[in-house]
Enzyme design. Structure first.
Site, PDB file in Angstrom:
ATOM      1  N   ALA A   1       0.842  -1.190   0.000  1.00 26.99           N
ATOM      2  CA  ALA A   1       0.000   0.000   0.000  1.00 26.99           C
ATOM      3  C   ALA A   1       0.883   1.248   0.000  1.00 26.99           C
ATOM      4  O   ALA A   1       1.919   1.296   0.661  1.00 26.99           O
ATOM      5  CB  ALA A   1      -0.910   0.003   1.225  1.00 26.99           C
TER       6      ALA A   1
ATOM      7  N   LEU B   1       2.127   4.870   0.971  1.00 27.22           N
ATOM      8  CA  LEU B   1       2.094   5.674   2.189  1.00 27.22           C
ATOM      9  C   LEU B   1       2.308   7.142   1.833  1.00 27.22           C
ATOM     10  O   LEU B   1       3.268   7.477   1.141  1.00 27.22           O
ATOM     11  CB  LEU B   1       3.189   5.206   3.162  1.00 27.22           C
ATOM     12  CG  LEU B   1       3.093   3.759   3.630  1.00 27.22           C
ATOM     13  CD1 LEU B   1       4.304   3.402   4.488  1.00 27.22           C
ATOM     14  CD2 LEU B   1       1.811   3.505   4.393  1.00 27.22           C
TER      15      LEU B   1
ATOM     16  N   ASP C   1      15.431  -3.705  12.278  1.00 30.59           N
ATOM     17  CA  ASP C   1      16.278  -2.797  11.482  1.00 30.59           C
ATOM     18  C   ASP C   1      15.661  -1.399  11.546  1.00 30.59           C
ATOM     19  O   ASP C   1      15.434  -0.748  10.536  1.00 30.59           O
ATOM     20  CB  ASP C   1      16.380  -3.280  10.042  1.00 30.59           C
ATOM     21  CG  ASP C   1      17.448  -2.520   9.243  1.00 30.59           C
ATOM     22  OD1 ASP C   1      18.243  -1.781   9.864  1.00 30.59           O
ATOM     23  OD2 ASP C   1      17.481  -2.662   8.009  1.00 30.59           O
TER      24      ASP C   1
END
Length: 306
Positions: free
Chosen positions: A92, A94, A206
């Site tokens: 999706a 952003l 991370d």
């Protein structure tokens, strides 16, 4: 904009996915290695396709599994996986907004809830194989599950990586790094500030500043190396290249999950893997900081009585 390390000022070779002054061509590449390509899957312009044809086998599966696992508790927004193929991932889109102290504090609270959701063990990964590093050059990491943080961190993560960069560190540097790993293996950082022992947390793995997307729905996680780890792993990585409003993130975190007053003094031990990974991936620019971090780990353990 390229962010710099809060500790040494060294330039980051892993530029932020988005910053307030991000140029237009970066906006079109919000995810590392991702391109806006509606025609690839016939999807709308609200989709992003992350192509990884040159990445190691299993890399896309590991990222998709990590994103879904982080999203399971509903604690913090995570970019939605729309479709997964062996060498590409449709995500999706952003829409970025300017980071604010309020959003940072709320993210800190949500991150604490994510960690509190837990994991089956230290080193457990939602996919096998698992990887760490940028899309163009990730390296595999162990998925062996350990009951004790010390064993997982020292023997499964740190020592194998330190052995790979022995020549880059130099003889004296490697000796210092090895001593710091021995201190960790002895259990100095199994808890926080020498207190107790931590249960495995559900960590991003991370969480440097480039893997935070500031959106209207809150800070959203991208590009994980998700696994069961120590909660301070993510907080340490946030400090590596000085995430926006870092102090507010920490304040929100400790409001949700109180920590000992001097907990930040433990962060070098949890930053160590990220620094060794930077030596492995990017070379000598990170050697001095890695060695000074090893010295800080040793000194902190001595202060804690180990």
């Amino acid at each position: 904009m390229v962010r710099c390390c809060r500790c040494c000022g060294a330039p980051s070779p892993r530029s932020s996915a988005w910053t307030a002054d991000c140029p237009p061509h970066h906006i079109a590449h919000l995810h590392s290695g991702a391109i806006r390509s509606p025609s690839v899957y016939g999807g709308p312009m609200s989709d992003f396709v992350k192509n990884a044809s040159n990445a190691p086998k299993g890399h896309i599966a590991a990222e998709a599994a990590g994103l879904r696992w982080l999203a399971e508790p509903g604690a913090v927004p995570v970019v939605e996986v729309l479709e997964e193929e062996p060498d590409s991932l449709r995500l999706a889109r952003l829409e970025p907004v300017v980071p604010t102290p309020e959003a940072a504090r709320e993210f800190g609270r949500r991150l604490a809830r994510l960690h509190d959701a837990g994991a089956p063990g230290f080193g457990w990964s939602p996919a096998d194989p698992a990887f760490f590093g940028p899309l163009e050059n990730p390296f595999p990491v162990s998925t062996r599950v350990e009951e004790e943080f010390a064993v997982y961190w020292a023997e499964e993560r740190l020592r194998p990586l330190a052995d790979k960069v022995t020549r880059t560190l130099g003889a004296d540097g490697h000796d210092t790094v090895d001593e710091a790993i021995d201190v960790i293996a002895d259990g100095a950082y199994d808890g926080i500030s020498g207190q107790g022992t931590e249960e495995p947390s559900r960590v991003h793995g991370d969480l440097w500043s480039g893997n935070l997307m500031w959106t209207a729905d809150g800070v959203t996680l991208i590009d994980p190396s998700a696994h069961g780890g120590h909660r301070l792993e993510d907080l340490a990585m946030l400090s590596l290249f000085d995430a926006p409003h870092l102090e507010e993130i920490f304040e929100g975190y400790t409001e949700e999950h109180p920590l000992p007053g001097d907990w930040e003094q433990d962060l070098p031990a949890h930053l160590f893997f990220g620094l060794l990974a930077h030596v492995h991936l990017f070379g000598e620019a990170y050697v001095d900081q890695t060695i000074s971090t090893a010295e800080a780990i040793i000194a902190r353990a001595d202060e804690l009585g180990f």
